[in-house]
Design a protein around this motif. Structure first.
Motif, PDB file in Angstrom:
ATOM      1  N   PRO A 188     -40.414 -42.067   5.171  1.00  0.00           N
ATOM      2  CA  PRO A 188     -39.725 -41.279   6.207  1.00  0.00           C
ATOM      3  C   PRO A 188     -40.598 -40.965   7.418  1.00  0.00           C
ATOM      4  O   PRO A 188     -40.086 -40.504   8.419  1.00  0.00           O
ATOM      5  CB  PRO A 188     -39.321 -39.998   5.475  1.00  0.00           C
ATOM      6  CG  PRO A 188     -40.157 -39.945   4.255  1.00  0.00           C
ATOM      7  CD  PRO A 188     -40.557 -41.331   3.912  1.00  0.00           C
ATOM      8  N   SER A 189     -41.914 -41.232   7.330  1.00  0.00           N
ATOM      9  CA  SER A 189     -42.796 -40.902   8.453  1.00  0.00           C
ATOM     10  C   SER A 189     -42.631 -41.860   9.631  1.00  0.00           C
ATOM     11  O   SER A 189     -42.916 -41.500  10.757  1.00  0.00           O
ATOM     12  CB  SER A 189     -44.248 -40.894   7.986  1.00  0.00           C
ATOM     13  OG  SER A 189     -44.558 -42.088   7.312  1.00  0.00           O
ATOM     14  N   TYR A 190     -42.181 -43.089   9.372  1.00  0.00           N
ATOM     15  CA  TYR A 190     -42.014 -44.022  10.504  1.00  0.00           C
ATOM     16  C   TYR A 190     -40.763 -44.892  10.376  1.00  0.00           C
ATOM     17  O   TYR A 190     -40.530 -45.782  11.197  1.00  0.00           O
ATOM     18  CB  TYR A 190     -43.262 -44.897  10.682  1.00  0.00           C
ATOM     19  CG  TYR A 190     -43.489 -45.931   9.598  1.00  0.00           C
ATOM     20  CD1 TYR A 190     -44.143 -45.604   8.429  1.00  0.00           C
ATOM     21  CD2 TYR A 190     -43.052 -47.244   9.756  1.00  0.00           C
ATOM     22  CE1 TYR A 190     -44.345 -46.544   7.431  1.00  0.00           C
ATOM     23  CE2 TYR A 190     -43.250 -48.193   8.767  1.00  0.00           C
ATOM     24  CZ  TYR A 190     -43.899 -47.837   7.617  1.00  0.00           C
ATOM     25  OH  TYR A 190     -44.089 -48.772   6.633  1.00  0.00           O
ATOM     26  N   ASP A 200     -38.855 -45.021  15.694  1.00  0.00           N
ATOM     27  CA  ASP A 200     -39.996 -45.085  14.766  1.00  0.00           C
ATOM     28  C   ASP A 200     -41.196 -44.272  15.257  1.00  0.00           C
ATOM     29  O   ASP A 200     -42.153 -44.106  14.514  1.00  0.00           O
ATOM     30  CB  ASP A 200     -40.400 -46.548  14.495  1.00  0.00           C
ATOM     31  CG  ASP A 200     -40.778 -47.295  15.763  1.00  0.00           C
ATOM     32  OD1 ASP A 200     -40.491 -46.791  16.862  1.00  0.00           O
ATOM     33  OD2 ASP A 200     -41.363 -48.391  15.648  1.00  0.00           O
ATOM     34  N   ARG A 201     -41.136 -43.778  16.491  1.00  0.00           N
ATOM     35  CA  ARG A 201     -42.197 -42.906  17.017  1.00  0.00           C
ATOM     36  C   ARG A 201     -41.641 -41.483  17.071  1.00  0.00           C
ATOM     37  O   ARG A 201     -40.930 -41.122  18.011  1.00  0.00           O
ATOM     38  CB  ARG A 201     -42.614 -43.333  18.429  1.00  0.00           C
ATOM     39  CG  ARG A 201     -43.114 -44.769  18.525  1.00  0.00           C
ATOM     40  CD  ARG A 201     -44.508 -44.919  17.943  1.00  0.00           C
ATOM     41  NE  ARG A 201     -44.982 -46.279  18.136  1.00  0.00           N
ATOM     42  CZ  ARG A 201     -45.803 -46.641  19.111  1.00  0.00           C
ATOM     43  NH1 ARG A 201     -46.280 -45.759  19.952  1.00  0.00           N
ATOM     44  NH2 ARG A 201     -46.184 -47.904  19.230  1.00  0.00           N
ATOM     45  N   PHE A 248     -43.493 -34.219  15.303  1.00  0.00           N
ATOM     46  CA  PHE A 248     -43.501 -33.527  14.016  1.00  0.00           C
ATOM     47  C   PHE A 248     -42.090 -33.036  13.650  1.00  0.00           C
ATOM     48  O   PHE A 248     -41.611 -33.249  12.529  1.00  0.00           O
ATOM     49  CB  PHE A 248     -44.495 -32.349  14.058  1.00  0.00           C
ATOM     50  CG  PHE A 248     -44.458 -31.503  12.814  1.00  0.00           C
ATOM     51  CD1 PHE A 248     -45.003 -31.969  11.636  1.00  0.00           C
ATOM     52  CD2 PHE A 248     -43.848 -30.257  12.825  1.00  0.00           C
ATOM     53  CE1 PHE A 248     -44.953 -31.201  10.473  1.00  0.00           C
ATOM     54  CE2 PHE A 248     -43.794 -29.480  11.676  1.00  0.00           C
ATOM     55  CZ  PHE A 248     -44.350 -29.958  10.504  1.00  0.00           C
ATOM     56  N   ARG A 277     -39.940 -35.803  12.556  1.00  0.00           N
ATOM     57  CA  ARG A 277     -40.253 -36.270  11.198  1.00  0.00           C
ATOM     58  C   ARG A 277     -39.672 -35.325  10.145  1.00  0.00           C
ATOM     59  O   ARG A 277     -39.228 -35.765   9.087  1.00  0.00           O
ATOM     60  CB  ARG A 277     -41.770 -36.451  11.030  1.00  0.00           C
ATOM     61  CG  ARG A 277     -42.277 -37.725  11.735  1.00  0.00           C
ATOM     62  CD  ARG A 277     -43.681 -38.125  11.346  1.00  0.00           C
ATOM     63  NE  ARG A 277     -44.675 -37.184  11.823  1.00  0.00           N
ATOM     64  CZ  ARG A 277     -45.400 -36.405  11.047  1.00  0.00           C
ATOM     65  NH1 ARG A 277     -45.245 -36.457   9.724  1.00  0.00           N
ATOM     66  NH2 ARG A 277     -46.281 -35.577  11.560  1.00  0.00           N
ATOM     67  N   VAL A 278     -39.667 -34.022  10.458  1.00  0.00           N
ATOM     68  CA  VAL A 278     -39.029 -33.061   9.539  1.00  0.00           C
ATOM     69  C   VAL A 278     -37.537 -33.384   9.437  1.00  0.00           C
ATOM     70  O   VAL A 278     -36.979 -33.492   8.340  1.00  0.00           O
ATOM     71  CB  VAL A 278     -39.244 -31.602  10.026  1.00  0.00           C
ATOM     72  CG1 VAL A 278     -38.421 -30.633   9.187  1.00  0.00           C
ATOM     73  CG2 VAL A 278     -40.728 -31.221   9.968  1.00  0.00           C
ATOM     74  N   PHE A 284     -36.999 -36.559   7.418  1.00  0.00           N
ATOM     75  CA  PHE A 284     -37.237 -36.291   5.994  1.00  0.00           C
ATOM     76  C   PHE A 284     -36.014 -35.594   5.383  1.00  0.00           C
ATOM     77  O   PHE A 284     -35.526 -36.004   4.319  1.00  0.00           O
ATOM     78  CB  PHE A 284     -38.483 -35.389   5.870  1.00  0.00           C
ATOM     79  CG  PHE A 284     -39.000 -35.248   4.472  1.00  0.00           C
ATOM     80  CD1 PHE A 284     -39.968 -36.114   3.981  1.00  0.00           C
ATOM     81  CD2 PHE A 284     -38.529 -34.245   3.630  1.00  0.00           C
ATOM     82  CE1 PHE A 284     -40.453 -35.982   2.684  1.00  0.00           C
ATOM     83  CE2 PHE A 284     -39.000 -34.112   2.335  1.00  0.00           C
ATOM     84  CZ  PHE A 284     -39.968 -34.986   1.861  1.00  0.00           C
ATOM     85  N   VAL A 285     -35.511 -34.583   6.109  1.00  0.00           N
ATOM     86  CA  VAL A 285     -34.328 -33.857   5.618  1.00  0.00           C
ATOM     87  C   VAL A 285     -33.112 -34.796   5.601  1.00  0.00           C
ATOM     88  O   VAL A 285     -32.326 -34.785   4.649  1.00  0.00           O
ATOM     89  CB  VAL A 285     -34.074 -32.593   6.481  1.00  0.00           C
ATOM     90  CG1 VAL A 285     -32.757 -31.923   6.104  1.00  0.00           C
ATOM     91  CG2 VAL A 285     -35.237 -31.612   6.331  1.00  0.00           C
TER      92      VAL A 285
END
Lengths: 533, 533
Positions: free
Chosen positions: A197-199, A209-210, A213, A216-217, A220-221
């Protein structure tokens, strides 16, 4: 670098290699479990190419199909089965989905209502799919006919369950065609591809893909939320599959038996992400060089002179717009020096300029490949985007529903498109967006870069798709590409049992060492005390 | 399935497509940073094919090279640089590695000694590599010459650092050729491919993709142990790279800039595992149809009659064996009805049978492709294994060192080989192993299955390797295939910051809710107390 032409000997070798490789074509029998709309348009390109190569097709179509037109005189055979509902049901569900996106795009306030409504529609869609599946599986005459037909392979769209079940009942291998599933739930859980999930932005997350923070949260969710939705709404297929196959199983386990997943994108559109050897990215397989336009249309295009033309369509699902919206758009188009070809079936807007011509249907690919085409106004459907990529045309996106917003985020990130919001769009917004993609040369350059990536592949996407379908028929599967991950439980897959074991071992050793130290300290303490005494 | 020949029109289309795709060949200038031994043998196949296609090559070779033979009259140019050590150093290190594996194979007792010794040799190897790197980078005349040569690309073997550094100094894109790194440390940390330890056996772990719980624990530990070794022994390159480039960087960050990783295996040999779009699996690129044998050798092969022949070689690194070992082997071979062709440079064993002939050199690929060849006795080097796979020949493996044990585990798991332990091998063991692979037909069937997988690809491995090298030259890179993972720190990559944030949020909410509940309870308690009072 200097240029040199390749010798004829090289071509002869290549020809011999191709003859050896593709040479005698095996005429296989293929059964198709299709999905409606643009899904079928794309799959049908593969079907027609395979027919051209000598394979025969049977396509299972319900009597309430909306977009698949069973033609009795074609080479492929349409096997029509009756379902216990009429055309109103799929139409209502489809309109519900379009309406949900157009009028209830998720904001922080309506986030939960949006997902609740999406869930309701999803349940309705799944119920309809189950009725379709039942209509085939419980039709003994049809099943006997299919069983006796000696199919070599089943081709299915992974978003409509049942294809894999039918393949297992007929004991034949199956291949998927798939654009995506929300947050890649099917690809991840059933196909076993990893998606960090980070990229790797979750499909439908509208992220690139960039990510910052915060993004990224959100990503992820997104993954975990979609996983929850997937389990809630798709999970009820598990019982059905277990019942039909007569053994405990799940939808995902059954889908995991797919020999090849043909994904309808490529790295011109996708952000690079991990995949497995049984995944083949064949985006753009339907694209082809432009054919000449009808005479009248060519004359209209030529009349644009140096300014060129703009192609405008909102896809096959949106037939008309409100008077207000169509006038906003028509007014914007009338202010441009370009000629505009607009595919539209609604009422002619009052503000329509003399430079704009409305058509019931347009040869989209041929128009996008015309040398005078300067820009493409699109709803962001994957098929249309790929035609624009193929021909290197910059885009103005007016996304409507489903994956269209997400698709356009990709094109904007790659610098080949500008996005306009359908709900809040003003005349000037559309004018500005079109002027940007036409007169700021970076958009054209980026679109051409994507076009080069699409064209410069070792094998064309359609040929790769055809190759792997034929490979599965030649070898009765492609087991050498299937990861052993399919044999693991979820906790084994994530090495949770190994981690628990290693943690327990470490904790035990630490505990024993601690106890030993404690014991030594006490003994030393006692000795010191005695000495003191 | 019925058979039908493809129409000539189809071939014409294919030809036109190939002309359009491969058509005018760009004559690029390529610089090579090679690695010794079998690595070079494999890379040289690509070099020769690219030369045939009109590209020019400069190959950097030290004056103490052991296996690369700079030939002054070839098309490629060998740029020889002087290093501050003589041939004894690489020879001693190489012999040390062979000896370590042959005499100190890791057992539970010697596990730590083995890794300690491997570490010592690895440090020695890295020091030598650094001297080689320095010899080029500090040679101002050579660097000025290279800088003025206008190279389009650098081709490097990823296991020998410096290639990527040189490419950055020359400001040109670079492409890797790589068989593997221990536990895929380079591929995972620098190339960013995921390798779930639950079903992806670490390279050198000698495990398969179907692991028991204990094996999964071993695999998990293997990854982390190798990561530790990688950081300890390779980490000192970071300072060197930072110094040369004049900014803080690491070996891994620099390696991560590779445009394409050409991995020298394919899914006939590998267990399916995740990879990224800039990884291309080109295993078997050096294989080709068998050419006729020298007359005398052909006569010997033909004399074997219906029994056929066995091909035996322990690779180019093992020249001779102890008298005891060579006699054990020769005696086993003498008991077989087959004729044996043994590539061996040591003393002729006393027990050599009349059916066995010793050769200084054999045309291995041509012999493996001979219709009378029944089995291949091999040390398990990747190049040899791939020739056996290509020609569908079952194997008896006698692994010696490095990746050979691991390679043979793959072949045994795929049912195409039987493994024999070099240290404990008795005459009967070898006889039994050979009889098994020759007379138990499943070994031949499995070898043929692997052969079919190798042959049935949309594009041949060598053509794919060449395509991507030329692609990088045409487009000055392949950035569209590079994952955004390269822009993340290790904790961002694993979403640890996101997890910490979500955990903190959840903990705070739980804490506040708990405090609120506590407050309510106390207030209720007080009210109840007052009421009671």
């Amino acid at each position: 670098m200097a240029m040199k032409t390749t010798s004829s000997k090289k071509y002869l070798q290549l020809l011999i290699f191709q003859v050896a490789l593709l040479g005698p074509v095996f005429c296989g029998k293929i059964l198709v479990w299709p999905t409606e709309g643009s899904h079928w348009l794309n799959m049908n390109v593969m079907v027609q190419e395979l027919i051209r190569r000598g394979h025969s097709f049977t396509i299972l179509v319900s009597n309430t199909t909306l977009f698949i037109e069973p033609k009795p005189k074609t080479t492929e055979k349409f096997e029509i089965y009756n379902v216990p509902f009429d055309k109103d049901l799929p139409e209502t569900l489809l309109n519900g989905i379009v309406d949900l996106w157009l009028n209830n795009r998720p904001t922080i306030l309506t986030f939960w209502q949006f997902y609740k409504e999406l869930g309701r529609l999803s349940v309705g869609w799944q119920k309809m799919n189950k009725m379709m599946c039942d209509a085939v599986l419980t039709n003994q005459e049809l099943m006997a006919h299919l069983q006796g037909s000696g199919f070599d392979l089943l081709l299915s769209d992974a978003v409509t369950p049942c294809g894999e079940l039918l393949a297992l009942k007929l004991d034949i291998p199956f291949v998927y065609s798939l654009r995506f599933s929300p947050a890649f739930t099917l690809e991840r859980h059933c196909g076993k591809i990893p998606a960090p999930p980070s990229y790797t932005p979750a499909a439908l997350s509208e992220l690139t893909d960039r990510m910052s923070f915060g993004e990224r949260v959100k990503n992820f969710v997104s993954y975990h939320l979609q996983d929850y939705v997937f389990r809630s709404y798709w999970g009820h297929w598990d019982n059905y599959y277990s019942k039909v196959l007569g053994r405990p199983t799940t939808l995902c386990e059954t889908m995991g038996k797919a020999e090849i997943w043909l994904i309808r994108t490529y790295w011109d559109f996708e952000f690079p992400r991990p995949f497995l050897p049984n995944f083949e990215f064949v985006g753009g397989l339907h694209c082809q060089p432009a054919k000449p336009l009808p005479k009248e249309m060519e004359e209209f295009v030529q009349s644009s002179g140096e300014h060129g033309v703009i192609i405008f369509t909102l896809g096959s699902m949106v037939h008309s717009l409100s008077d207000e919206k169509s006038n906003v758009i028509a007014k914007a188009l009338s202010q441009l020096p370009q000629k505009v070809l607009w595919r539209y079936k609604g009422k002619k807007p009052e503000t329509l300029g003399s430079n704009t011509r409305i058509f019931d249907w347009i040869p989209q690919n041929d128009l996008l490949g015309h040398p005078l085409t300067k820009a493409f106004i699109t709803h962001g459907g994957t098929n249309g985007l790929y035609e624009a990529i193929y021909h290197g045309i910059p885009m103005v996106g007016i996304p409507m529903f489903a994956d269209q917003h997400d698709n356009l985020v990709h094109m904007v990130a790659k610098g080949a498109a500008v996005q306009v919001d359908f709900n809040t769009m003003k005349t000037q917004d559309l004018v500005d967006a079109l002027n940007t993609v036409i007169y700021n040369s970076t958009y054209k350059e980026n679109a051409l870069k994507l076009s080069k990536i699409q064209h410069d592949q070792p094998v064309k996407p359609l040929d790769r798709a055809v190759f792997w379908i034929e490979f599965v028929m030649r070898h009765k599967g492609a087991k050498h590409l299937r990861p052993a991950a399919h044999h693991l439980t979820w906790y084994q897959y994530h090495s949770l049992d190994v981690l628990a074991f290693l943690f327990t071992c470490t904790a035990t050793i630490v505990f024993i060492l601690f106890k030993c130290c404690l014991c030594c300290c006490r003994r030393c303490g006692r000795i010191a005390k005695r000495k003191k005494e």
